[in-house]
Every structure is written in structure tokens, then in C-alpha cells.
Design an enzyme around this catalytic site. Structure first.
Site, PDB file in Angstrom:
ATOM      1  N   PHE A 139       0.847  -1.191   0.000  1.00 61.16           N
ATOM      2  CA  PHE A 139       0.000   0.000   0.000  1.00 61.16           C
ATOM      3  C   PHE A 139       0.883   1.241   0.000  1.00 61.16           C
ATOM      4  CE2 PHE A 139      -2.578   3.418   1.748  1.00 61.16           C
ATOM      5  CZ  PHE A 139      -3.726   3.291   0.973  1.00 61.16           C
ATOM      6  N   ASP A 224       9.158   2.678   1.693  1.00 60.46           N
ATOM      7  CA  ASP A 224       7.982   3.418   2.142  1.00 60.46           C
ATOM      8  C   ASP A 224       7.856   3.159   3.639  1.00 60.46           C
ATOM      9  OD1 ASP A 224       5.474   4.225   2.929  1.00 60.46           O
ATOM     10  OD2 ASP A 224       4.441   3.485   1.142  1.00 60.46           O
ATOM     11  N   LYS A 253       2.570   9.247   8.529  1.00 61.55           N
ATOM     12  CA  LYS A 253       1.691   8.926   9.664  1.00 61.55           C
ATOM     13  C   LYS A 253       2.072   9.493  11.032  1.00 61.55           C
ATOM     14  CE  LYS A 253      -1.058   5.216   7.854  1.00 61.55           C
ATOM     15  NZ  LYS A 253      -0.646   4.744   6.527  1.00 61.55           N
TER      16      LYS A 253
HETATM   17  C1  PLP Z   1      -0.966   5.056   5.117  1.00 59.02           C
HETATM   18  C2  PLP Z   1       0.088   4.697   4.148  1.00 59.02           C
HETATM   19  C3  PLP Z   1       0.291   5.446   2.972  1.00 59.02           C
HETATM   20  C4  PLP Z   1      -0.629   6.576   2.555  1.00 59.02           C
HETATM   21  O1  PLP Z   1      -0.562   7.645   3.424  1.00 59.02           O
HETATM   22  P1  PLP Z   1      -1.649   8.828   3.294  1.00 59.02           P
HETATM   23  O2  PLP Z   1      -1.204   9.830   4.311  1.00 59.02           O
HETATM   24  O3  PLP Z   1      -2.978   8.243   3.569  1.00 59.02           O
HETATM   25  O4  PLP Z   1      -1.544   9.347   1.910  1.00 59.02           O
HETATM   26  C5  PLP Z   1       1.334   5.094   2.143  1.00 59.02           C
HETATM   27  N1  PLP Z   1       2.153   4.078   2.454  1.00 59.02           N
HETATM   28  C6  PLP Z   1       1.993   3.339   3.573  1.00 59.02           C
HETATM   29  C7  PLP Z   1       2.945   2.234   3.869  1.00 59.02           C
HETATM   30  C8  PLP Z   1       0.949   3.614   4.446  1.00 59.02           C
HETATM   31  O5  PLP Z   1       0.769   2.863   5.542  1.00 59.02           O
END
Ligand code: PLP
Length: 403
Positions: A139, A224, A253
Site C-alpha cells: 500500500f 515506504d 503517519k
Molecule cells: C498510510 C500509508 C500510505 C498513505 O498515506 P496517506 O497519508 O494516507 O496518503 C502510504 N504508504 C503506507 C505504507 C501507508 O501505511
């Protein structure tokens, strides 16, 4: 307002992207507790999806952000920004990165990382190197390009055509990754521990090979760390569990303690590929968001929260494994990296267990029918962990045996 009126407004005026939400609205938080519009107290073991790592209303956070709020909230990046410069330095001092750029969300940070990887190769004279290999079930966000990077069709399919140049391979399958590389590949991008799909960690041996492959083939390694970053996995950054360094990593986050902020962090040789005007943001790195980041990192350090995450993550995992009998035998696997915990069930009861936990005023989440996902604030104590374990036990008991 009370919950029913809020629900009414929501269904009339808010786009229906979240369907039927859990029927509660919170008005106040303190530590790991939340209070609802109906005056009921909840214990939060999901932390606003790994955002509220320092809990709610932390006095240091409230003090620093409150002061900034009354001084200056926003000014543009046409001017220098003290807290932005300080937060960039703090991230660099504590990581493998040499330069930082701030945006406003995880998706935006990942967009920045993708742009940086592409322009890095373009400026080296390899415009054909634009393809990025990512992992299935990953994700990376909800923009068109980060949906393209995300390895889950259900999110992306309705919005095709997406940004070209992304290829997916299964996690922990090194041969698959190797054979996906072509002369067009510029980078490999992954979460060190996949969060959204139910907590699936990359194996240490796999990441060692991935790093070596990147070196051999001169590819960029992008992590990420939007969810794994800022102490969640037991280290300040997830990559630090693996004894390797990415060329680029992204954060969001937990970084702002709830104030939106995202970051692209990179080694000097990659970062210098951005020339003035090639990337930017209106809100990104504003005084309020960066002060929030400074407060979060101060609290992380002062209270040893990464270490606490490592210890209590291990504690919860061990306790769950120790009692693999009775209703706990419905648990087939516990996947944990610090306080990023996925509880795999061998029956499709996860939504019911989550509901039972909610009735017991404990907030957790499920992924599909058979995974429970736990992301408590990193400030939890052993007593909090014990309360969670006892509540989970009775929620499982009730789900399986009634009563
Ligand atoms: C939550 C998340 C995102 C997206 O972040 P947003 O602030 O909602 O755009 C991207 N990568 C990972 C691994 C995430 O957990």
C-alpha cells in the site's frame, strides 16, 4: 452533537467513501484513552492508523504546538522556515538520509520519492530508466501514481488508466524480483513491513539480497516508511531493523502526531537530482507541521518510545503465543514488528472479534475476515498490554463460545 445527528449529517453531506463507519465520534483524548460524544471512555489500540504514537494531548506536544499556533501557523516556502530547517536536521542526524523534503501526506511523500527516482536517472542520462518494481499487497497511497505503485487491484482498478511504469512481484520472493528487472528499471520500492494488508514483514535475508541486487544493478532502493517510521517497529526507522540503508525513504503517519506532514528523505547523491522548481508544495513543511514533528521526535527520544515499542511488541506476541490453547488456539500466527501487530485467525471471525472489542470499549481493526490489526500508541505500558490481552481473550471467548 450526539452520534445519531453526526451520522445523519455524514450520510447527507459527506462523500460515501468510508461506508458505514464504526458508530462513535470522539471529542477528547488523553494518553491512550478517548471519550465519545456520548461520554463513554475507550482505550485506543489503533492510534488513528499508526498516527497517534505519542497518544493524545501529550503535554510536550500541546505546549510546543500550542505556542507555534499562536505565533505563526503557515508561511510559504518562498521564505525560510526555522522549524522546517530544524526538523530536517533532526531527521538527517538520526537516519541514513542527507536531505529531506516535506509534503503533507504519505501518498504525497511517495509521489515525491517516485519523482526523485525518475529525475535522478534522467539527469544521469538514462531517460529509459523509469520503471519501479513494487510488491504485491503493498500500500503506497491513493493518488493515481501511488495507486499504480500499490499492489492491490481493488483500489486501483476503478481508476484505470493509471501511471505507467510499475511492476509487482510477491514479497520475500527474490527470484521473482530478480527476473522482473529490465533495462528500464530504475528503483525497487517496498514497505519493510507491509502494514495495510495485515502486517507482513520482509525477511531479513530477503532485504539483504534486495540491497545487494540494487548495488549490483545500480538501482535505487526506496523504502515506504510511512507506517513503519518513527518508532513503530522498535527502531526509529524500520530499515534500522535490517542493517541496510535505502537510498530514499518516506515518512508520514506518526511524524506529526496528528498534524498532517509527510517527508521524502534521501541520500545526498539522489537528493541533488532535484533542481529548484522541480518539486514543491504550498503547505508542505509549514511552521506548525514541522513544530509538531519536532515535538514528536523529542517525545520519542525523551521517553524511549522506540525501545518501548520493541519491548511491548515482544511482550504481547510472547503472551499470545504462550496461551495458544482454549479460545486462543483460533490464532494461527502472530506477525509483529514492534507495536505493528497482525493476528492471523484460522476462522473468519475477525470482524466479530473487532465488534466485541468495540463493545468492551477497546479500539482495534481487522483486515478482511481473518486478520486482526493492532497499532497501539507507543506510550503503552505493560499494564495496558495486559488489559488488551485480557479483553481480547474475553472477546475471543464470547465469539467462539457465546456468553
Ligand atoms: C498510510 C500509508 C500510505 C498513505 O498515506 P496517506 O497519508 O494516507 O496518503 C502510504 N504508504 C503506507 C505504507 C501507508 O501505511
Amino acid at each position: 452533537m450526539f452520534i445519531n445527528e453526526i451520522k445523519d449529517y455524514d450520510s447527507k453531506y459527506y462523500m460515501n467513501t468510508f461506508g458505514n463507519r464504526i458508530p462513535v465520534a470522539f471529542t477528547r483524548g488523553e494518553g491512550i484513552n478517548l471519550w465519545s460524544t456520548e461520554g463513554e471512555k475507550y482505550t485506543d489500540f489503533f492510534a488513528g492508523i499508526a498516527v497517534n504514537s505519542i497518544g493524545y494531548s501529550h503535554p510536550t506536544f500541546v505546549g510546543m504546538v500550542g505556542k507555534q499556533l499562536s505565533n505563526i501557523v503557515h508561511c510559504s516556502n518562498l521564505y525560510y522556515i526555522e522549524s522546517q530547517a530544524q526538523l530536517a536536521k533532526l531527521l538527517v542526524d538520526n537516519s541514513c538520509a542527507d536531505k529531506v523534503f516535506f509534503g503533507n501526506s504519505g501518498a504525497e511523500a511517495n509521489e515525491g520519492a517516485i519523482k526523485l527516482a525518475r529525475i535522478y536517472f534522467k539527469k544521469q542520462g538514462f531517460p529509459e530508466k523509469f520503471e519501479i518494481i513494487t510488491l504485491e499487497k503493498s500500500f503506497h497511497g491513493r493518488t493515481i501514481t501511488t495507486l499504480s505503485a500499490t499492489g492491490q487491484e481493488k483500489y486501483a482498478k476503478p481508476f484505470e488508466p493509471l501511471t505507467p511504469g510499475f511492476k509487482k512481484v510477491p514479497i520475500n520472493d527474490f527470484p521473482a524480483l530478480q527476473s522482473a528487472i529490465t533495462e528500464n528499471t530504475c528503483a525497487i520500492m517496498m514497505e519493510p513491513v507491509q502494514g495495510e494488508c495485515g502486517v507482513f514483514p520482509c525477511e531479513p535475508d530477503y532485504l539483504q539480497k534486495v540491497k545487494k541486487l540494487c548495488n549490483d544493478k545500480q538501482l535505487l532502493l526506496i523504502f515506504d516508511e510511512v507506517q513503519t517510521g518513527i518508532g513503530r517497529t522498535g527502531k526509529l526507522f524500520g530499515y534500522q531493523n535490517y542493517d541496510i540503508e535505502p537510498d530514499i525513504f518516506t515518512l508520514a503517519k506518526a511524524l506529526g502526531g496528528g498534524i498532517p506532514i509527510g517527508a521524502v528523505c534521501a541520500k545526498e547523491y539522489v537528493a541533488e537530482a532535484f533542481s529548484p522548481g522541480e518539486h514543491g508544495s504550498t503547505f508542505g513543511g509549514n511552521p506548525l507541521a514541522c513544530t509538531a514533528g519536532l515535538a514528536v521526535l523529542k517525545i520519542m527520544k525523551d521517553e524511549n518510545l522506540a525501545e518501548n515499542a520493541a519491548n511491548l511488541g515482544k511482550y504481547i506476541k510472547t503472551k499470545l503465543e504462550l496461551h495458544a490453547s482454549g479460545s486462543y488456539s483460533v490464532i494461527s500466527e502472530i506477525r509483529a514488528a514492534g507495536l505493528m501487530i497482525g493476528i492471523q485467525l484460522n476462522q473468519p471471525i475477525a470482524p466479530i472479534v473487532k465488534q466485541k472489542m468495540f463493545e468492551k470499549k477497546f479500539l482495534i481493526a481487522n483486515v478482511g475476515d481473518s486478520i486482526l490489526r493492532i497499532l497501539p500508541p507507543l506510550i503503552i505500558t505493560q499494564n495496558d498490554a495486559d488489559a488488551f490481552l485480557a479483553t481480547l481473550k474475553s472477546a475471543l471467548d464470547e465469539t467462539l463460545y457465546g456468553g
